[in-house]
Design an enzyme around this catalytic site. Structure first.
Site, short mmCIF file in Angstrom:
data_model
loop_
_atom_site.label_atom_id
_atom_site.label_comp_id
_atom_site.label_asym_id
_atom_site.label_seq_id
_atom_site.Cartn_x
_atom_site.Cartn_y
_atom_site.Cartn_z
CG LEU A 41 19.26 16.94 2.83
CD1 LEU A 41 19.36 17.85 4.06
CD2 LEU A 41 19.93 17.64 1.64
CB ALA A 89 18.44 8.62 -8.65
CB THR A 140 21.23 7.08 -16.86
OG1 THR A 140 22.55 6.76 -17.30
CG2 THR A 140 20.56 5.79 -16.40
CG ASP A 141 24.63 7.06 -21.07
OD1 ASP A 141 24.59 6.85 -19.83
OD2 ASP A 141 25.69 7.34 -21.67
CD GLU A 142 25.66 3.95 -16.21
OE1 GLU A 142 25.53 2.87 -15.63
OE2 GLU A 142 26.48 4.81 -15.87
CE1 TYR A 165 21.83 5.41 -11.43
CE2 TYR A 165 23.09 4.80 -13.39
CZ TYR A 165 22.34 5.73 -12.69
OH TYR A 165 22.09 6.96 -13.23
CE LYS A 169 17.88 7.15 -13.37
NZ LYS A 169 17.39 8.31 -12.56
CB VAL A 221 42.92 3.64 -14.62
CG1 VAL A 221 42.27 3.31 -15.94
CG2 VAL A 221 43.27 5.13 -14.53
NE ARG A 229 31.08 4.49 -18.43
CZ ARG A 229 31.34 3.26 -18.83
NH1 ARG A 229 31.75 3.02 -20.08
NH2 ARG A 229 31.21 2.23 -18.00
N GLY A 300 31.23 -6.56 -14.41
CA GLY A 300 30.19 -6.25 -15.41
C GLY A 300 30.39 -4.90 -16.07
P1 NAD Z 1 23.65 12.58 -7.01
O1 NAD Z 1 23.92 11.24 -6.42
O2 NAD Z 1 24.74 13.60 -7.01
O3 NAD Z 1 22.40 13.25 -6.25
C1 NAD Z 1 21.24 12.55 -5.97
C2 NAD Z 1 20.38 13.40 -5.02
O4 NAD Z 1 19.17 12.68 -4.76
C3 NAD Z 1 21.03 13.67 -3.66
O5 NAD Z 1 20.89 15.02 -3.29
C4 NAD Z 1 20.27 12.77 -2.71
O6 NAD Z 1 20.19 13.29 -1.38
C5 NAD Z 1 18.91 12.71 -3.37
N1 NAD Z 1 18.17 11.49 -2.99
C6 NAD Z 1 18.64 10.22 -3.02
N2 NAD Z 1 17.70 9.38 -2.55
C7 NAD Z 1 16.61 10.13 -2.24
C8 NAD Z 1 15.32 9.85 -1.73
N3 NAD Z 1 14.97 8.60 -1.41
N4 NAD Z 1 14.47 10.87 -1.54
C9 NAD Z 1 14.82 12.15 -1.84
N5 NAD Z 1 16.04 12.49 -2.32
C10 NAD Z 1 16.92 11.49 -2.52
O7 NAD Z 1 23.11 12.31 -8.46
P2 NAD Z 1 23.39 13.11 -9.83
O8 NAD Z 1 24.68 12.64 -10.39
O9 NAD Z 1 23.14 14.54 -9.62
O10 NAD Z 1 22.24 12.48 -10.75
C11 NAD Z 1 20.94 13.05 -10.73
C12 NAD Z 1 20.04 12.24 -11.64
O11 NAD Z 1 20.55 12.25 -12.95
C13 NAD Z 1 19.90 10.77 -11.24
O12 NAD Z 1 18.56 10.39 -11.44
C14 NAD Z 1 20.82 10.04 -12.21
O13 NAD Z 1 20.35 8.74 -12.45
C15 NAD Z 1 20.71 10.92 -13.43
N6 NAD Z 1 21.90 10.93 -14.30
C16 NAD Z 1 23.13 11.22 -13.80
C17 NAD Z 1 24.22 11.29 -14.65
C18 NAD Z 1 25.62 11.63 -14.16
O14 NAD Z 1 26.56 11.60 -14.94
N7 NAD Z 1 25.79 11.98 -12.90
C19 NAD Z 1 24.05 11.03 -16.01
C20 NAD Z 1 22.77 10.72 -16.50
C21 NAD Z 1 21.71 10.69 -15.63
O1 TDX Z 2 38.00 5.14 -9.70
C1 TDX Z 2 37.47 4.94 -10.80
N1 TDX Z 2 38.20 4.45 -11.83
C2 TDX Z 2 37.68 4.18 -13.06
O2 TDX Z 2 38.38 3.72 -13.96
C3 TDX Z 2 36.07 5.23 -11.03
C4 TDX Z 2 35.21 5.79 -9.94
C5 TDX Z 2 35.56 4.97 -12.29
N2 TDX Z 2 36.33 4.44 -13.27
C6 TDX Z 2 35.73 4.19 -14.59
C7 TDX Z 2 34.44 3.41 -14.61
C8 TDX Z 2 33.70 4.00 -15.80
O3 TDX Z 2 34.10 3.36 -16.99
O4 TDX Z 2 35.40 5.48 -15.12
C9 TDX Z 2 34.16 5.44 -15.85
C10 TDX Z 2 33.19 6.42 -15.22
O5 TDX Z 2 32.82 5.89 -13.96
P1 TDX Z 2 31.76 6.63 -13.01
O6 TDX Z 2 32.22 8.03 -12.77
O7 TDX Z 2 31.56 5.76 -11.81
O8 TDX Z 2 30.47 6.73 -13.93
P2 TDX Z 2 29.62 5.60 -14.71
O9 TDX Z 2 29.73 4.29 -14.06
O10 TDX Z 2 29.98 5.71 -16.17
O11 TDX Z 2 28.12 6.18 -14.47
C11 TDX Z 2 27.87 7.59 -14.63
O12 TDX Z 2 27.28 7.90 -15.85
C12 TDX Z 2 25.92 7.63 -16.05
C13 TDX Z 2 27.02 8.14 -13.49
O13 TDX Z 2 27.60 7.76 -12.25
C14 TDX Z 2 25.62 7.68 -13.57
O14 TDX Z 2 24.80 8.26 -12.54
C15 TDX Z 2 25.06 8.08 -14.89
O15 TDX Z 2 23.77 7.61 -15.04
#
Ligand code: NAD
Ligand code: TDX
Length: 366
Positions: A41, A89, A140-142, A165, A169, A221, A229, A300
């Site tokens: 949490l 994560a 992740t794709d990143e 990040y 990963k 933006v 993306r 970056g």
């Molecule tokens: P999120 O940040 O919404 O949630 C992460 C969760 O992990 C939270 O509930 C947090 O409390 C928990 N957590 C963090 N550190 C912890 C720890 N040390 N021990 C136990 N729990 C912990 O993340 P999300 O966007 O739901 O992403 C979930 C997974 O999917 C991540 O591994 C992320 O890298 C991957 N991912 C996310 C996206 C995206 O677009 N959000 C895309 C590709 C992959």
């Molecule tokens: O305020 C903003 N303005 C803006 O232009 C924010 C928050 C983001 N951006 C841009 C940055 C990115 O090009 O939008 C795009 C998306 O940004 P994020 O939502 O921060 O995502 P990104 O950095 O692409 O990473 C996400 O995709 C892969 C997730 O956060 C990761 O957890 C996942 O692995």
């Protein structure tokens, strides 16, 4: 799919976060016998995201840190899972730019602890249960870095992470492959693109823009909004994860995407159109797009992510079901209709700009 899940026992780390909470619901609705969450949490977790799950008999919640090996062992012994989905994560690129070290701790050390506990659990299983067991590592794709105008990420794309990040990963991915190669732990690994939908913490682009537009605040933006993306609705991602666990091959990676890559500005403009079409334009604002501001770029900033999910489609039969514009419309409505959930997030984050540089050499982000 339902047949594979019925009665199965599932452990989801990070299940109180965005994708995790959606995956919990998907598993429960498809008749899993046990769905347990391991989550410590952090700021990114929202207890309200699991409100429905907590009413289901098959659900259990374990508050624990994934870095804590004894805790991971204890929870695995209690849950006795067929499938472990590892999502816990630190997930926000901008926060990793401000404070990289919590990302190394949770994403690298945490994955190492969970792998170690999962290996010990798996080795003690009878053969039939060993054959069914799967550790699904949600990467992740990143980790593949950044594309130019052309090309797509595939499973054999070289790993080239560029943010703290993404690097954390990628490091966790190496550990997972090493446990598979050295000890035979049956894992599958996924690399998905950008998710959106219910329960996403509003530090990420889509929910941040929705909430700020509804509140009549500026829409920041980064750069010129030309970064690209590849967007997928979160329930489609969860279906893909379940298909990978049920039908994917052990020791294999799968990239996940819905063939929906778009420049950020186009996404933000579409959010503005939806807000206006729904009659939700903030008071005193002529049209929501007037709120768009181009701001200093992310350090970056990766230019383009785009995914070719052909292997996943071919091997598991998965197809995305959600059309982007319709899903975006539903997402705007979800954030507008779930004010208590939004207020819970606002206790830890007020929508301020993150990620312009290092803010603390070693502090915690949670
Ligand atoms: P999120 O940040 O919404 O949630 C992460 C969760 O992990 C939270 O509930 C947090 O409390 C928990 N957590 C963090 N550190 C912890 C720890 N040390 N021990 C136990 N729990 C912990 O993340 P999300 O966007 O739901 O992403 C979930 C997974 O999917 C991540 O591994 C992320 O890298 C991957 N991912 C996310 C996206 C995206 O677009 N959000 C895309 C590709 C992959
Ligand atoms: O305020 C903003 N303005 C803006 O232009 C924010 C928050 C983001 N951006 C841009 C940055 C990115 O090009 O939008 C795009 C998306 O940004 P994020 O939502 O921060 O995502 P990104 O950095 O692409 O990473 C996400 O995709 C892969 C997730 O956060 C990761 O957890 C996942 O692995």
């Amino acid at each position: 799919m339902t047949k594979d899940l019925e009665g199965s026992r599932i452990l989801i780390t990070g299940g109180a976060g965005f994708i995790g909470a959606n995956l919990v619901e998907a598993c429960l609705r498809r008749g899993a016998g046990r769905v347990a969450v391991l989550d410590c949490l952090t700021y990114a977790a929202n207890p309200l995201s699991l409100a429905w799950a907590r009413q289901q008999k098959a659900f259990a919640f374990h508050q624990a840190d994934v870095v804590d090996l004894p805790a991971c062992k204890k929870i695995l012994a209690e849950v006795h899972p067929d499938w472990v989905f590892h999502l816990a994560a630190e997930s926000h690129v901008d926060r990793s730019i401000e404070q990289p070290l919590p990302f190394v701790r949770t994403n690298v050390q945490g994955t190492a602890s969970l792998l170690q506990a999962s290996l010990l659990h798996w080795q003690a299983l009878p053969q039939s249960s060993q054959d069914r067991f799967r550790f699904v590592h949600v990467s992740t794709d990143e980790v593949f870095g950044s594309l130019e105008q052309d090309g797509y990420f595939r499973e054999d794309t070289p790993v080239a992470p560029r943010s703290p990040y993404a690097a954390s990963k990628a490091a966790s991915d190496h550990l997972v492959r090493a446990y598979g190669h050295t000890y035979g732990l049956p894992y599958s690994m996924t690399h998905c693109g950008n998710n959106f939908g219910p329960y996403q913490f509003p530090e990420k682009l889509i929910p941040l823009m929705i909430l700020r537009a509804l509140q009549g605040k500026s829409l920041p933006v980064y750069g010129q909004g030309i970064n690209i993306r590849d967007w997928i609705q979160v329930e489609d991602h969860c279906q893909a994860l379940l298909q990978v666990a049920a039908r994917g091959r052990a020791g294999q990676a799968y990239v996940i995407g819905a063939r929906n890559d778009r420049p950020n500005l186009e996404v933000v403009e579409e959010i503005c159109e939806v807000v206006d079409r729904l009659g939700l334009t903030a008071p005193g604002v002529r049209q929501s797009r007037d709120l768009i501001r181009f701001v200093e770029d992310r350090p970056g900033h990766d230019f383009r992510y785009a995914i070719d999910p052909a292997k996943l489609e071919r091997e598991t039969g998965w197809r995305p079901q959600r059309e982007f514009s319709q899903a975006l419309h539903e997402t705007v409505l979800w954030y507008q209709e779930n004010q208590p959930w939004v207020e819970e997030c606002e206790k830890s984050y007020a929508g301020q700009r993150l990620g312009l540089g290092l803010t603390s050499p070693g502090g915690k982000s949670s």
